[in-house]
Design an enzyme around this catalytic site. Structure first.
Site, PDB file in Angstrom:
ATOM      1  N   GLN A 204       1.008  -1.075   0.222  1.00 37.11           N
ATOM      2  CA  GLN A 204      -0.119  -0.108  -0.098  1.00 37.11           C
ATOM      3  C   GLN A 204       0.752   1.183   0.024  1.00 37.11           C
ATOM      4  O   GLN A 204       0.607   2.369  -0.572  1.00 37.11           O
ATOM      5  CB  GLN A 204      -0.772   0.144   1.386  1.00 37.11           C
ATOM      6  CG  GLN A 204      -2.030   1.220   1.328  1.00 37.11           C
ATOM      7  CD  GLN A 204      -2.930   0.886   0.109  1.00 37.11           C
ATOM      8  OE1 GLN A 204      -3.244   0.054  -0.294  1.00 37.11           O
ATOM      9  NE2 GLN A 204      -3.430   2.300  -0.360  1.00 37.11           N
ATOM     10  N   SER A 230      -5.675   1.629   4.737  1.00 38.02           N
ATOM     11  CA  SER A 230      -6.429   0.683   3.656  1.00 38.02           C
ATOM     12  C   SER A 230      -6.957  -0.449   4.302  1.00 38.02           C
ATOM     13  O   SER A 230      -6.508  -1.273   4.962  1.00 38.02           O
ATOM     14  CB  SER A 230      -5.492   0.255   2.416  1.00 38.02           C
ATOM     15  OG  SER A 230      -6.250  -0.455   1.624  1.00 38.02           O
ATOM     16  N   GLU A 286     -17.584   3.472  -4.458  1.00 43.67           N
ATOM     17  CA  GLU A 286     -16.625   2.468  -5.244  1.00 43.67           C
ATOM     18  C   GLU A 286     -17.410   1.164  -5.270  1.00 43.67           C
ATOM     19  O   GLU A 286     -17.819   0.384  -4.281  1.00 43.67           O
ATOM     20  CB  GLU A 286     -15.516   1.992  -4.399  1.00 43.67           C
ATOM     21  CG  GLU A 286     -14.122   3.169  -4.473  1.00 43.67           C
ATOM     22  CD  GLU A 286     -13.063   2.656  -3.784  1.00 43.67           C
ATOM     23  OE1 GLU A 286     -12.859   1.377  -3.558  1.00 43.67           O
ATOM     24  OE2 GLU A 286     -12.137   3.447  -3.760  1.00 43.67           O
TER      25      GLU A 286
HETATM   26 ZN   LIG Z   1     -10.921  -1.872  -2.902  1.00 43.30          ZN
END
Ligand SMILES: [Zn+2]
Length: 320
Positions: A204, A230, A286
């Site tokens: 990440q 994340s 998302e």
């Molecule tokens: Zn994702």
């Protein structure tokens, strides 16, 4: 005869005296009760314009905390009553609600409670809260809650190539739940495919630093999470598409996405960054990012139409 008359007179005076004493006591007691009542919070609140019912509600909530004493010295504050009525009201956050409402006068009490509950009265990444990893499948990772660099889920497994692109790992229970969901989706006519899942802190960091180097911190913050922030580091998240629609731009319009919205919670998955909730989650919509939380919690989040951040604030932090 004169003696009898005298006796009657004495008796008569005695009765009058007793009546006076009784009446005096009753009046005195009333005065006393009145005097005592005027010292109560209930009386003081009613004096400030609250109804009896509102006064009782406030006393119920505030008992004798420091904020309550302050409330007694001010004119009626209807806003506090609006806050208390909110379903997800957390009493410990009252001062934060009031501060936030003062700074954001155009938003409703519902928005104030929602946003403060998910820490929006603090700037992103300003005061990292160490994530409580003992919460297991309910670990919260976002722009406030951070995982340590060395955190790695214990039971990572590879997602089979039948359901995923290569090199995708998730926790064992996330994998089991995903495979069940995959089969059900297949029966409904959709072939799901995972294109991203577990990401270590270092990977990440690499992604984030690359964007930062080429486009600057502001742009990097817009499109990627900082390392430790994340959710992919938990091994509980998948980025999932349908084999015929793997575009981040159009997946949201696909029937497979609609199917996920209606069915994923039955397998313990929730939509983590829904449309219209950007200000709550801290992330753009998302359609492809799904998070495993287990069936019970997924059902609550789905039925109450809240985000995981709101769930965590009210049902986990508040319940401590
Ligand atoms: Zn994702």
């Amino acid at each position: 005869m004169a003696k009898l008359k005298l006796k009657k007179k004495v008796l008569y005076r005695g009765v009058i005296l007793i009546i006076i004493i009784i009446a005096g006591t009753i009046i005195g007691l009333n005065f006393y009760n009145d005097y005592e009542y005027k010292k109560t919070y209930e009386y003081k609140l009613i004096e400030h314009g609250y109804t009896l019912e509102e006064a009782k509600t406030l006393i119920d909530y505030f008992k004798e905390d420091k904020y309550f004493i302050e409330l007694l010295s001010k004119e009626k504050n209807s806003y506090i009553l609006d806050l208390i009525k909110e379903k997800y009201y957390i009493h410990d956050y009252l001062e934060r609600y009031i501060k936030y409402a003062d700074k954001n006068k155009d938003i409703s009490a519902t928005e104030v409670v929602t946003l403060v509950n998910v820490n929006r009265d603090n700037n992103y990444y300003e005061n990292d809260i160490p994530t409580d990893i003992s919460k297991d499948i309910l670990i919260n990772v976002n722009k406030y809650y951070k995982l340590e660099e060395n955190f790695e889920p214990e039971n990572l497994v590879d997602i089979s190539l039948r359901y995923s692109y290569a090199d995708n790992k998730v926790t064992k229970e996330t994998n089991d739940a995903y495979v069940s969901m995959w089969n059900e989706a297949k029966e409904a006519g959709y072939t799901l495919i995972v294109n991203s899942s577990y990401r270590s802190f270092t990977s990440q960091e690499r992604v984030f630093n690359n964007i930062k180097a080429s486009s600057g911190l502001k742009e990097a913050d817009k499109v990627a999470a900082r390392p430790g922030h994340s959710e992919h580091q938990t091994g509980l998240s998948i980025d999932v598409f349908e084999i015929n629609n793997q575009s981040t731009a159009t997946f949201k319009d696909s029937p497979a996405y609609i199917w996920l919205k209606e069915n994923a919670h039955n397998f313990g998955f929730i939509e983590r960054f829904p449309e219209g909730k950007e200000n709550i989650t801290g992330y753009s919509f998302e359609a492809w990012h799904w998070r495993y939380v287990g069936n019970d919690v997924a059902k609550i989040i789905h039925d109450e139409n809240i985000t995981f951040d709101e769930y965590y604030a009210y049902y986990i932090e508040n319940a401590k």
